[in-house]
Design a protein around this motif. Structure first.
Motif, PDB file in Angstrom:
ATOM      1  N   ARG A 106       0.818  -1.218   0.000  1.00  0.00           N
ATOM      2  CA  ARG A 106       0.000   0.000   0.000  1.00  0.00           C
ATOM      3  C   ARG A 106       0.856   1.275   0.000  1.00  0.00           C
ATOM      4  NH1 ARG A 106      -2.951  -3.749   2.999  1.00  0.00           N
ATOM      5  NH2 ARG A 106      -5.101  -3.960   2.319  1.00  0.00           N
ATOM      6  N   LEU A 107       0.294   2.267  -0.677  1.00  0.00           N
ATOM      7  CA  LEU A 107       0.859   3.617  -0.619  1.00  0.00           C
ATOM      8  C   LEU A 107      -0.100   4.426   0.250  1.00  0.00           C
ATOM      9  CD1 LEU A 107       2.698   5.976  -1.656  1.00  0.00           C
ATOM     10  CD2 LEU A 107       1.119   6.185  -3.575  1.00  0.00           C
ATOM     11  N   TYR A 108       0.430   4.981   1.325  1.00  0.00           N
ATOM     12  CA  TYR A 108      -0.416   5.718   2.265  1.00  0.00           C
ATOM     13  C   TYR A 108      -0.157   7.218   2.131  1.00  0.00           C
ATOM     14  CZ  TYR A 108      -0.757   1.169   4.637  1.00  0.00           C
ATOM     15  OH  TYR A 108      -0.968  -0.155   4.934  1.00  0.00           O
ATOM     16  N   ALA A 109      -1.240   7.982   2.170  1.00  0.00           N
ATOM     17  CA  ALA A 109      -1.128   9.440   2.293  1.00  0.00           C
ATOM     18  C   ALA A 109      -1.631   9.777   3.692  1.00  0.00           C
ATOM     19  CB  ALA A 109      -1.972  10.132   1.235  1.00  0.00           C
ATOM     20  N   LEU A 110      -0.736  10.323   4.521  1.00  0.00           N
ATOM     21  CA  LEU A 110      -1.073  10.559   5.927  1.00  0.00           C
ATOM     22  C   LEU A 110      -1.081  12.047   6.241  1.00  0.00           C
ATOM     23  CD1 LEU A 110       1.423   7.952   7.463  1.00  0.00           C
ATOM     24  CD2 LEU A 110      -0.973   7.542   6.871  1.00  0.00           C
ATOM     25  N   ASN A 111      -1.832  12.378   7.247  1.00  0.00           N
ATOM     26  CA  ASN A 111      -1.759  13.726   7.785  1.00  0.00           C
ATOM     27  C   ASN A 111      -0.437  13.803   8.562  1.00  0.00           C
ATOM     28  OD1 ASN A 111      -1.879  15.884   9.714  1.00  0.00           O
ATOM     29  ND2 ASN A 111      -4.096  15.993   9.402  1.00  0.00           N
ATOM     30  N   PRO A 112       0.488  14.696   8.178  1.00  0.00           N
ATOM     31  CA  PRO A 112       1.814  14.709   8.824  1.00  0.00           C
ATOM     32  C   PRO A 112       1.792  15.126  10.296  1.00  0.00           C
ATOM     33  CG  PRO A 112       1.653  16.439   7.153  1.00  0.00           C
ATOM     34  CD  PRO A 112       0.359  15.676   7.109  1.00  0.00           C
ATOM     35  N   ASP A 113       0.682  15.721  10.735  1.00  0.00           N
ATOM     36  CA  ASP A 113       0.603  16.143  12.138  1.00  0.00           C
ATOM     37  C   ASP A 113      -0.007  15.078  13.038  1.00  0.00           C
ATOM     38  OD1 ASP A 113       1.658  18.754  11.784  1.00  0.00           O
ATOM     39  OD2 ASP A 113      -0.219  19.293  10.775  1.00  0.00           O
ATOM     40  N   THR A 114      -0.961  14.345  12.495  1.00  0.00           N
ATOM     41  CA  THR A 114      -1.691  13.387  13.334  1.00  0.00           C
ATOM     42  C   THR A 114      -1.463  11.928  12.934  1.00  0.00           C
ATOM     43  OG1 THR A 114      -3.620  13.422  11.868  1.00  0.00           O
ATOM     44  CG2 THR A 114      -3.534  15.094  13.623  1.00  0.00           C
ATOM     45  N   GLY A 115      -0.995  11.703  11.738  1.00  0.00           N
ATOM     46  CA  GLY A 115      -0.826  10.327  11.255  1.00  0.00           C
ATOM     47  C   GLY A 115      -2.121   9.743  10.716  1.00  0.00           C
ATOM     48  N   ALA A 116      -3.178  10.542  10.709  1.00  0.00           N
ATOM     49  CA  ALA A 116      -4.464  10.038  10.195  1.00  0.00           C
ATOM     50  C   ALA A 116      -4.345   9.751   8.697  1.00  0.00           C
ATOM     51  CB  ALA A 116      -5.555  11.066  10.447  1.00  0.00           C
ATOM     52  N   LYS A 117      -4.980   8.681   8.290  1.00  0.00           N
ATOM     53  CA  LYS A 117      -4.903   8.285   6.883  1.00  0.00           C
ATOM     54  C   LYS A 117      -5.824   9.165   6.035  1.00  0.00           C
ATOM     55  CE  LYS A 117      -5.044   3.826   6.629  1.00  0.00           C
ATOM     56  NZ  LYS A 117      -5.723   2.519   6.504  1.00  0.00           N
ATOM     57  N   ILE A 118      -5.263   9.776   5.003  1.00  0.00           N
ATOM     58  CA  ILE A 118      -6.079  10.594   4.099  1.00  0.00           C
ATOM     59  C   ILE A 118      -6.612   9.700   2.975  1.00  0.00           C
ATOM     60  CG2 ILE A 118      -6.058  12.583   2.525  1.00  0.00           C
ATOM     61  CD1 ILE A 118      -3.735  13.710   4.317  1.00  0.00           C
ATOM     62  N   TRP A 119      -5.746   8.927   2.411  1.00  0.00           N
ATOM     63  CA  TRP A 119      -6.151   7.896   1.449  1.00  0.00           C
ATOM     64  C   TRP A 119      -5.078   6.824   1.400  1.00  0.00           C
ATOM     65  CZ3 TRP A 119      -2.318   7.508  -2.078  1.00  0.00           C
ATOM     66  CH2 TRP A 119      -1.668   8.655  -2.539  1.00  0.00           C
ATOM     67  N   GLU A 120      -5.443   5.678   0.813  1.00  0.00           N
ATOM     68  CA  GLU A 120      -4.429   4.653   0.574  1.00  0.00           C
ATOM     69  C   GLU A 120      -4.674   4.006  -0.779  1.00  0.00           C
ATOM     70  OE1 GLU A 120      -5.107   1.854   3.908  1.00  0.00           O
ATOM     71  OE2 GLU A 120      -5.771   0.395   2.406  1.00  0.00           O
ATOM     72  N   PHE A 121      -3.583   3.613  -1.407  1.00  0.00           N
ATOM     73  CA  PHE A 121      -3.670   2.928  -2.694  1.00  0.00           C
ATOM     74  C   PHE A 121      -3.085   1.532  -2.511  1.00  0.00           C
ATOM     75  CE2 PHE A 121      -1.092   1.621  -6.381  1.00  0.00           C
ATOM     76  CZ  PHE A 121      -2.112   1.377  -7.284  1.00  0.00           C
ATOM     77  N   ASP A 122      -3.830   0.507  -2.947  1.00  0.00           N
ATOM     78  CA  ASP A 122      -3.376  -0.872  -2.755  1.00  0.00           C
ATOM     79  C   ASP A 122      -2.850  -1.448  -4.074  1.00  0.00           C
ATOM     80  OD1 ASP A 122      -2.854  -3.392  -1.936  1.00  0.00           O
ATOM     81  OD2 ASP A 122      -4.897  -3.894  -1.305  1.00  0.00           O
TER      82      ASP A 122
END
Lengths: 407, 305
Positions: A218-234
């Protein structure tokens, strides 16, 4: 044919043979050398010239410092012995001095000031900071000075530490190191995100997102402040390369032998390009073309707009693990089988090539008209003489430059 | 040397590596793959193992006859000839005792390379794997392999439990395979070997990838089952198995050895010294040797007549 005594000797001989062969096998065990690409800061090339060490080389090609050999990293036995540096070092400035951050396969991240050591002047080893992480650092580090955040991949986790705190540890070994965001449930302080499998790619900051590729596919796009996942590509198969941002696309690749172009905005797939073998290096991008090398030794030029192959070239020099670079119309690429090659992107022809006699798996770096390289070992130059360590190549004519005092 | 290495790579290391990757991909567990791989290898080498068991048992049964020959013939050449004659008539090849060991050696070396490449600790091991893996997308795309199994990382040495298991299983297999000798000196030597070999293999396991230790321990356990089946079952002397008694672990094996000893007691008794063997013993010896012995005697055309 054999007496009892002879049979006993034969048995002993077989046993000794077995031990000998196994022992010789142990010697050839595959070690963690590391494949960190070199960087240049204020005229000093910072390069991992050997497994578990990093050298500073000045403009004249003279080695001026070596980490951790010349520094005091504390009493922790594991921390004192570096095992292999895979991610590029990153450099920040704190209290007017450059601080180098580097992660190691031994699971530690270090901070040290190159200016603390001066050959012939410094008597005592200057202090360096270390911070223990949960797993080996293979992916590397990303520094966001605006956020004062140092992102480090360690095992299958992404850490986000306060860079200034780590820098402060140089002078105060037990100083606390703060975390950028909240840790996920059950995770140690400093952990920002946990992926399904290890992370071998360097995290990348783009468009307000922290992009992380993982062997979980997976490629993860995270919020750099919280680590929350914005989207992921599998991608379904392990991703090895670092995410490469090209306009509004993110390029990633790995064990699936496929280069994926994913929309940076939402993580949707735009196109994919299938090669014949693994693609581990980051793509080099120029205009509408992305250049990649695969493990069959083939260079592919892929159109960014469509994912179609523009051209390909079989170098026949074994696996191409390292990320290639573009330098004034020349694509410079290196191979596991010791070759450094310059390809004219207009004619798709090899313009120069060198067999350096040592593996070139470290990513290449383009800097100020030169391509910095990090060969695996020192080598004896073609004309003979003492061993040298090659540090850079002129992309136009393939002229090599080496450093003194390294080997 | 390069040719040997190439042959080794082409016919052993590369196929084993691909088989291991395939089994791990199919089962999703590298430990299960090692278990299946062990079963496959033991099945392939079973004829050699059986031959080794047969040779070893026959050699033990021939012990008194060998001693007789050694005492009787002072000339080494003549002694050698008589020994060979004895082996021929018993239908065994003295090297048969090592056949399984000889085939195990390259397999162990190949597996060693397989584990450090396929589930090696360092990321660089995967670059080496890329050179060996066949061009089948199914194999290539499911990497890296999950290397964890129970408490083990199959690419790294285990510092305690696995070496202990290897040592104990080696000890048990040896105890099951060997029978106490009547000769005090030989008994002392056997005791020493029974202790040294497990310690040696336990120590080696400390430095090798756990996958290899797991293979070796499993292989030992299969060897014990085969040994038990070979003697036809029967009771097990558990006290002897754990070293609390000097008695044989498999009493039935001793019975079989003694029966064989009687059967072979007249084998190799030469008429070259002008000493005709007793009629009844000769007949018994003619009737009772193993089938292989009969066959070989016919082939060589050198019976005792």
């Amino acid at each position: 044919m054999f007496h009892v005594k002879q049979r006993r000797y034969l048995g002993l001989l077989l046993l000794v043979g077995l031990l000998g062969i196994l022992a010789s096998g142990c010697v050839r065990q595959i070690g963690s050398r590391g494949w960190a690409g070199p960087v240049r800061e204020n005229g000093v090339i910072i390069v991992s010239t050997h497994g578990g060490r990093i050298d500073g080389i000045d403009n004249e090609g003279q080695q001026i410092w070596r980490f951790p050999d010349l520094w005091n990293v504390g009493s922790d036995k594991v921390a004192k012995k570096l095992k292999g540096i895979y991610g590029r070092p990153v450099i920040g400035s704190y209290d007017g001095a450059d601080v180098v951050f580097v992660g190691d396969y031994n699971g530690f991240v270090y901070a040290f000031r190159p200016s603390d050591y001066e050959a012939g002047v410094t008597v005592n080893s200057p202090p360096a900071a270390s911070f223990k992480l949960d797993g080996s650092v293979i992916g590397g580090l990303a520094l966001d000075t605006a956020r004062d955040a140092l992102y480090i991949t360690s095992g299958n986790r992404v850490y986000a530490l306060r860079a200034s705190d780590l820098a402060a540890r140089i002078d105060s070994r037990d100083a606390p190191v703060g975390a950028v965001g909240p840790a996920p449930a059950g995770e140690a302080n400093g952990v920002l995100f946990k992926a399904g499998e290890d992370i071998w790619g360097t995290p990348v900051l783009a468009d307000g997102k922290l992009l992380v590729s993982s062997l979980d596919g997976r490629l993860y796009a995270l919020n750099p402040d919280t680590g929350a996942k914005i989207w992921e590509f599998d991608a379904k198969q392990g991703l090895v390369s670092s995410p490469k941002v090209a306009g509004d696309l993110v390029l990633v690749s790995g064990f699936g032998s496929t280069l994926y172009a994913v929309n940076l905005a939402d993580g949707s797939e735009k196109w994919s390009f299938k090669a014949s073998h693994w693609i581990w290096g980051d793509a080099a991008v120029d205009g509408d073309t992305a250049y990649i090398g695969d493990f069959d030794g083939i260079v592919h030029a892929v159109e960014l707009s469509s994912g179609a192959e523009a051209w390909s070239l079989d170098l026949g020099h074994d696996a191409l693990r390292a990320s290639p670079v573009l330098a004034n119309g020349t694509l410079v690429i290196s191979s596991d089988a010791d070759w450094l090659v310059g390809i004219d992107t207009a004619t798709h022809a090899v313009v120069w090539e060198h067999d350096l006699g040592t593996k070139l798996n470290a990513d290449l770096t383009y800097d100020d008209g030169e391509v910095l390289i990090a060969p695996r070992d020192c080598v004896t130059p073609e004309g003979g003489g003492e061993k040298v360590y090659y540090t850079k190549v002129n992309p136009l004519n393939g002229d090599l430059t080496f450093a003194s005092g390294v080997c | 040397m390069s040719l040997i290495s190439d042959v080794f790579n082409l016919f052993l290391i590369t196929p084993l590596t691909n088989l291991f990757v395939l089994l791990t991909t199919l089962t999703g567990n590298a430990g299960v793959a090692v278990i299946i791989l062990t079963l496959i290898i033991r099945a392939i080498t079973m004829p050699l193992t059986l031959k080794q068991m047969h040779s070893t048992r026959t050699m033990m049964a021939l012990g008194p006859r060998q001693q007789e020959i050694q005492k009787r013939y002072k000339d080494p050449k003549r002694r050698q000839q008589e020994m060979m004659k004895l082996y021929r008539e018993a239908g065994i090849n003295p090297l048969g005792c090592f056949s399984s060991m000889l085939i195990q050696l390259p397999i162990l070396i190949s597996l060693y390379r397989t584990f450090i490449i396929a589930v090696g600790e360092a990321p660089e091991s995967l670059i080496r794997l890329s050179e060996r893996i066949y061009g089948w997308d199914y194999l290539r795309s499911n990497l890296p392999l999950p290397a964890d199994f129970l408490w083990l990382h199959l690419g790294r040495p285990d510092p305690f439990a696995l070496p202990l298991i290897v040592a104990l299983s080696t000890y048990s297999l040896q105890k099951m395979s060997t029978m106490p000798s009547t000769d005090e000196k030989q008994r002392a030597q056997a005791s020493m070997m029974n202790l040294m070999m497990p310690l040696l293999f336990g120590w080696i396991t400390l430095t090798l990838p756990s996958g290899l230790g797991l293979y070796y321990a499993l292989s030992n356990i299969i060897g014990m089952v085969m040994q038990y089946a070979y003697v036809g079952g029967g009771p097990i002397n558990w006290r002897a198995l754990v070293g609390l008694s000097q008695e044989p672990v498999l009493p039935r094996a001793v019975e079989q050895r003694e029966a064989q000893r009687v059967r072979y007691s007249q084998l190799g008794k030469s008429d070259e010294d002008g000493q005709e063997e007793p009629e009844d013993e000769s007949e018994e010896a003619k009737e009772k040797p193993a089938t292989g012995g009969k066959r070989r005697r016919r082939r060589y055309g050198r019976g005792r007549r």
